[in-house]
Design a protein around this motif. Structure first.
Motif, mmCIF file in Angstrom:
data_model
loop_
_atom_site.group_PDB
_atom_site.id
_atom_site.type_symbol
_atom_site.label_atom_id
_atom_site.label_comp_id
_atom_site.label_asym_id
_atom_site.label_seq_id
_atom_site.Cartn_x
_atom_site.Cartn_y
_atom_site.Cartn_z
ATOM 1 N N SER A 66 -4.230 14.324 -4.710
ATOM 2 C CA SER A 66 -5.799 14.024 -4.639
ATOM 3 C C SER A 66 -6.437 14.438 -3.511
ATOM 4 C CB SER A 66 -6.166 12.534 -4.818
ATOM 5 O OG SER A 66 -7.076 12.202 -4.630
ATOM 6 N N ASN A 67 -7.631 15.137 -3.463
ATOM 7 C CA ASN A 67 -8.296 15.472 -2.148
ATOM 8 C C ASN A 67 -9.342 14.589 -1.801
ATOM 9 O OD1 ASN A 67 -9.525 16.338 -4.658
ATOM 10 N ND2 ASN A 67 -10.030 18.482 -3.933
ATOM 11 N N SER A 68 -9.246 13.264 -2.556
ATOM 12 C CA SER A 68 -10.082 12.468 -2.146
ATOM 13 C C SER A 68 -9.520 11.029 -2.016
ATOM 14 C CB SER A 68 -11.311 12.277 -3.138
ATOM 15 O OG SER A 68 -10.717 11.915 -4.504
ATOM 16 N N VAL A 69 -8.550 10.858 -2.403
ATOM 17 C CA VAL A 69 -8.008 9.537 -2.376
ATOM 18 C C VAL A 69 -6.750 9.759 -1.011
ATOM 19 C CG1 VAL A 69 -6.706 7.446 -3.151
ATOM 20 C CG2 VAL A 69 -8.603 8.852 -4.537
ATOM 21 N N LEU A 70 -6.827 8.772 -0.233
ATOM 22 C CA LEU A 70 -5.632 8.812 0.807
ATOM 23 C C LEU A 70 -4.792 7.650 0.829
ATOM 24 C CD1 LEU A 70 -8.454 9.021 3.767
ATOM 25 C CD2 LEU A 70 -7.212 10.978 2.634
ATOM 26 N N MET A 81 0.934 -1.149 -0.085
ATOM 27 C CA MET A 81 0.280 -0.096 0.005
ATOM 28 C C MET A 81 0.855 1.291 -0.045
ATOM 29 S SD MET A 81 -1.579 -0.408 3.788
ATOM 30 C CE MET A 81 -0.373 -0.710 5.213
ATOM 31 N N GLY A 82 0.163 2.402 -0.420
ATOM 32 C CA GLY A 82 1.096 3.562 -0.715
ATOM 33 C C GLY A 82 0.236 4.823 -0.232
ATOM 34 N N VAL A 83 0.720 5.780 0.465
ATOM 35 C CA VAL A 83 0.146 6.967 0.858
ATOM 36 C C VAL A 83 -0.183 7.704 -0.181
ATOM 37 C CG1 VAL A 83 -0.105 8.901 2.192
ATOM 38 C CG2 VAL A 83 0.645 6.901 3.250
ATOM 39 N N VAL A 84 -1.179 8.512 -0.475
ATOM 40 C CA VAL A 84 -1.380 9.481 -1.522
ATOM 41 C C VAL A 84 -1.386 10.995 -0.996
ATOM 42 C CG1 VAL A 84 -3.188 10.275 -3.612
ATOM 43 C CG2 VAL A 84 -2.814 8.094 -2.915
ATOM 44 N N ASP A 85 -0.657 11.554 -1.449
ATOM 45 C CA ASP A 85 -0.119 13.144 -1.010
ATOM 46 C C ASP A 85 -1.453 13.955 -1.339
ATOM 47 O OD1 ASP A 85 0.644 15.912 -1.038
ATOM 48 O OD2 ASP A 85 2.790 15.032 -1.117
ATOM 49 N N PRO A 86 -1.864 14.709 -0.442
ATOM 50 C CA PRO A 86 -2.944 15.499 -0.686
ATOM 51 C C PRO A 86 -2.842 16.594 -1.687
ATOM 52 C CG PRO A 86 -2.282 15.724 1.762
ATOM 53 C CD PRO A 86 -1.195 14.704 1.242
#
Length: 108
Positions: A90-94, A82-87
């Motif tokens: 994306s403002n909807s995918v974490l 898994m990997g974190v999505v930078d705000p």
């Protein structure tokens, strides 16, 4: 066999720790403003069940939804990471979880 922790990822933007176990269950913990807490967020999430529900509800409407059999009929398919999505991205995918067959599960 016993359930083991396969991956741990920290979201430094939101102060959240994600733990993924060998059955594909994801747990979330808020680390607090200073990073010294561990407060469980919500219930454990079964990523395979979430993916099956998503694909089932959308497969007749959209062409780009993965075939549900790619998730359910392949016992060798595992959550590979898994990997974190930078705000800023994306403002909807974490978080994005990656299955061993290449399917991605986007969590928001």
């Amino acid at each position: 066999g016993p359930v083991t922790i396969n991956d741990i990822t920290i979201d430094p933007f939101r102060n959240i720790l994600y733990s993924l176990d060998s059955t594909g269950v994801l747990n979330l913990y808020y680390l607090g403003r200073d990073g010294n807490d561990t407060i469980r967020i919500g219930k454990p999430l079964d990523l395979f069940s979430l993916a099956v529900d998503y694909c089932s509800s959308r497969s007749s409407k959209y062409q780009d939804v993965p075939d549900i059999h790619d998730i359910t009929l392949a016992p060798h398919v595992k959550v590979a990471g898994m990997g974190v999505v930078d705000p800023c991205d994306s403002n909807s995918v974490l978080l994005v979880a990656f299955l061993s067959n290449g399917i991605r599960i986007y969590l928001g």
